[in-house]
Design a protein around this motif. Structure first.
Motif, short mmCIF file in Angstrom:
data_model
loop_
_atom_site.label_atom_id
_atom_site.label_comp_id
_atom_site.label_asym_id
_atom_site.label_seq_id
_atom_site.Cartn_x
_atom_site.Cartn_y
_atom_site.Cartn_z
N SER A 86 0.82 -1.22 0.00
CA SER A 86 0.00 0.00 0.00
C SER A 86 0.85 1.27 0.00
O SER A 86 0.34 2.36 -0.23
N ASP A 87 2.15 1.14 0.23
CA ASP A 87 3.04 2.30 0.13
C ASP A 87 3.48 2.58 -1.31
O ASP A 87 4.09 3.61 -1.58
N ILE A 88 3.21 1.66 -2.23
CA ILE A 88 3.72 1.75 -3.60
C ILE A 88 2.78 2.57 -4.47
O ILE A 88 1.58 2.36 -4.45
N GLN A 89 3.33 3.49 -5.25
CA GLN A 89 2.55 4.20 -6.26
C GLN A 89 2.36 3.26 -7.44
O GLN A 89 3.33 2.68 -7.95
N THR A 90 1.11 3.11 -7.88
CA THR A 90 0.81 2.19 -8.97
C THR A 90 0.70 2.93 -10.30
O THR A 90 0.40 4.12 -10.30
N PRO A 91 0.96 2.22 -11.44
CA PRO A 91 1.37 0.83 -11.53
C PRO A 91 2.86 0.66 -11.21
O PRO A 91 3.64 1.60 -11.33
N ALA A 92 3.22 -0.55 -10.80
CA ALA A 92 4.61 -0.85 -10.46
C ALA A 92 4.87 -2.33 -10.70
O ALA A 92 3.96 -3.15 -10.60
N LEU A 93 6.13 -2.64 -11.01
CA LEU A 93 6.52 -4.02 -11.30
C LEU A 93 7.01 -4.70 -10.04
O LEU A 93 7.99 -4.25 -9.43
N LEU A 94 6.33 -5.77 -9.63
CA LEU A 94 6.72 -6.51 -8.43
C LEU A 94 7.54 -7.74 -8.81
O LEU A 94 7.25 -8.41 -9.79
N LEU A 95 8.56 -8.01 -8.00
CA LEU A 95 9.38 -9.22 -8.17
C LEU A 95 9.32 -10.01 -6.87
O LEU A 95 9.77 -9.52 -5.82
N ASP A 96 8.78 -11.22 -6.97
CA ASP A 96 8.65 -12.10 -5.81
C ASP A 96 9.93 -12.91 -5.70
O ASP A 96 10.17 -13.83 -6.48
N LEU A 97 10.75 -12.57 -4.70
CA LEU A 97 12.10 -13.14 -4.64
C LEU A 97 12.08 -14.64 -4.37
O LEU A 97 12.92 -15.38 -4.90
N ALA A 98 11.11 -15.11 -3.58
CA ALA A 98 11.05 -16.55 -3.29
C ALA A 98 10.78 -17.34 -4.57
O ALA A 98 11.35 -18.41 -4.79
N LYS A 99 9.94 -16.77 -5.46
CA LYS A 99 9.66 -17.46 -6.72
C LYS A 99 10.87 -17.40 -7.65
O LYS A 99 11.18 -18.38 -8.34
N LEU A 100 11.54 -16.25 -7.68
CA LEU A 100 12.76 -16.14 -8.48
C LEU A 100 13.76 -17.21 -8.04
O LEU A 100 14.38 -17.89 -8.89
#
Lengths: 388, 388
Positions: free
Chosen positions: A14-28
């Motif tokens: 909720s702190d992120i200004q949208t749109p933004a690209l998320l990277l899920d490190l556990a999945k990486l």
């Protein structure tokens, strides 16, 4: 590239200004471990040379490659220049070289990078050889082979053409080997077709190396790879290195091929609901094609995901909700045609995450990754670069 | 964004590393003059508020707007922030606001920008009004109207909904007017359909303003616009301002609509031939979808231009040659299906220019314009920005 000055205060989505690209490190991490384990099992002696054209980030590269011998593949000279500056030495530029780019290649080699280039034709080979001889540059070149009629490369069914390029290159430059890319594997209909593409890719490149060896050339590098074929191949006899790139992120195209599950996809675009057209069954969000890209890679697959599959902020899919269409900064979400589900009630201001059709093209629309830890907290912002 | 340190030595196309985005300044000027003259003729009192979502460049904006009252439209808050810093004061952010972005809007207004926002729903209107009242921000808001069922907006056929939003907004924020966008005009089949879209757009927004005035509200701004409708409209009675963006560049989609000719298109991607697959009728170049974008906007038009129309370095089209398909950094050129022409002989190393389907999406793939003067010489490099 500026980092957000307030980055240290970002802790949750909720702190992120949208749109933004998320990277899920556990999945990486899980995706990277999967390919590493597969290759260790089927071909422990084959070098993995990850393609960084999707990542375009030093932080992602360092994270994924920790512990591996850092040989890499790139798709632009800018990637080569940035990764070389970050300490990567063994680099393959896997797009056919043009003579006008040789000065940049030579400059990188003079700075200590072991940058290798490719070509598939006599005219360019002649210019490479002349350039190498005239400038005194040690210039390793791989001959590009066409394994599936997908784009560039010489056909193994024309051995004379391959040998002719090798002869011209050797007179000034250094013949370093052969390489191919089974781009056709992205159009496969199922896992069996991917496996067939992988077998065809191995056969074509091993045959090409053999043609050159029979003609008296040393062929130290025999290079193949795409994410589908790298994960599918079981017999790598005769191959010295394999290249894959999307494997670390995955995307809906790969899920459609059966190579991964949609829950494995490490990239998503965070967006906010800005309105509804309820009579039409639409939810409107602030991520359009500028945030998703215009890539419609699943359009010809069995399941058309529109511009992306919609998930809740925790990453769980919202039933059959997809981004049905997109304007530059507007995405229109609707229930997938044919679904029996009804439009969920998602109020204005809600956050959603959209899984991309194609990791390469969606990531290219963004200048940073918002990196999430296992608990879904924002742990870092990693810059991405672009251009040529 | 770094400028190329060697920029001062660039004088001709052969000095440019490909792929690169070219901007033909004479065409930019001619296109800008065309809209200016049209609007002066049909509506001398209507404000033109150009949309800078395609340009994303201070230099382009200053060049196009010289002499005009610099009221502008933007599609992201980053555009608003960058243009405000460059001295543009009167800015409309023409994508439905989310409450999480209000702090950035207020910060820009506090710095002196007259930034206006839009919404189409009660929930957001309530949050805007509360935010404005609590922070003491004078917050001008336009109500978004739907004129063609294309995406967001309230329908003029539902006057109660429009009045309800106006009531809520007025209790804290400032109702500044109404706005709409005939996005459907991009799907028109011909000029008559564009004209019909323009007439419908005028009627819808004028009717909406009337609804609000009848309910007792002042409606200072009545705003409409898209490039097709701005160039087509003849009666702007009741309209106070018009917004267009692509008009300054044009593209193949606009040419397909009959709004311009392909020779008017000011943007092109410079590329180099890297190989051939002659049996397949292919020329392979170093501009793929990363340089062109994945936009296939002409796919549903009468003439499908693939990923773009191929021209010689001087800008003249090469017969019926199009970019038939694209990988990330490879473009495959072929003669258009159905053409009787044969593949021209264009050797490896040759430069070509590709006209884009969609100026907005192709430009977004590049971080600078290579600006050409009337003689086709490189006269400047103008940075572009991106992001949100």
């Amino acid at each position: 590239m500026d980092k957000d000055p307030g980055s240290s205060s970002l802790r949750q989505l909720s702190d992120i200004q949208t749109p933004a690209l998320l990277l899920d490190l556990a999945k990486l991490d899980a995706n990277s471990a999967r390919l590493r384990k597969h290759l260790e099992a089927v071909a422990p002696d084959v070098l993995h040379r990850p393609h960084l054209k999707t990542a375009k980030s030093i932080e992602v590269a360092e994270h994924v490659l920790q512990g591996e011998e850092p040989a890499i593949t790139v798709s632009t000279l800018r990637e080569a220049e940035i990764f070389a500056r970050a300490g990567f030495r063994d680099i393959l530029y896997a797009v056919g070289i043009t003579p006008s780019k040789l000065a940049r290649v030579a400059a990188l080699r003079a700075q200590g990078a072991d940058l290798k280039i490719i070509t598939d034709n006599l005219e360019t080979a002649e210019k490479i050889a002349v350039f190498a001889a005239e400038t005194g540059t040690n210039l390793p070149v791989l001959i590009e082979i066409d394994c599936d009629g997908h784009r560039s490369g010489l056909q193994p069914s024309r051995p004379d053409a391959i040998v002719a390029v090798a002869r011209v290159l050797s007179d000034g430059a250094q013949l370093a080997g052969v390489m191919t890319h089974a781009g056709g594997s992205y159009d496969a209909g199922n896992e069996d077709e991917v496996f067939a593409a992988a077998s065809g890719e191995v056969a074509a490149i091993v045959r090409s190396a053999q043609i050159l060896r029979e003609a008296g050339f040393a062929v130290p590098i025999v290079s193949m790879g795409s994410t589908p074929t790298a994960l599918s191949v079981r017999d790598l006899s005769g191959i010295t290195e394999i290249r894959a790139g999307v494997y670390m992120f995955f995307d809906l195209v790969m899920a459609g091929l059966g190579i991964c599950h949609s829950r494995d996809i490490a990239l998503s675009v965070l967006t906010t609901v800005i309105g509804h057209q309820r009579e039409k069954g639409w939810i409107i969000v602030d991520a359009g094609w500028m945030a998703m890209s215009r890539d419609r890679g699943t359009a010809d697959q069995q399941i058309d995901q529109g511009y992306g599959l919609v998930c809740y902020p925790d990453g769980q899919p919202v039933g059959d909700l997809i981004m049905e269409s997109a304007n530059q900064e507007h995405g229109i979400l609707a229930v997938r045609p044919g679904s029996t589900r009804s439009l969920p009630d998602i109020p204005v201001g809600s956050l959603l995450r959209i899984l991309p059709n194609h990791a390469c093209s969606t990531a290219a629309q963004h200048d940073q990754y918002i990196v999430l830890d296992k608990a879904g907290r924002v742990m870092a912002q990693w810059p991405r670069f672009s251009g040529w």
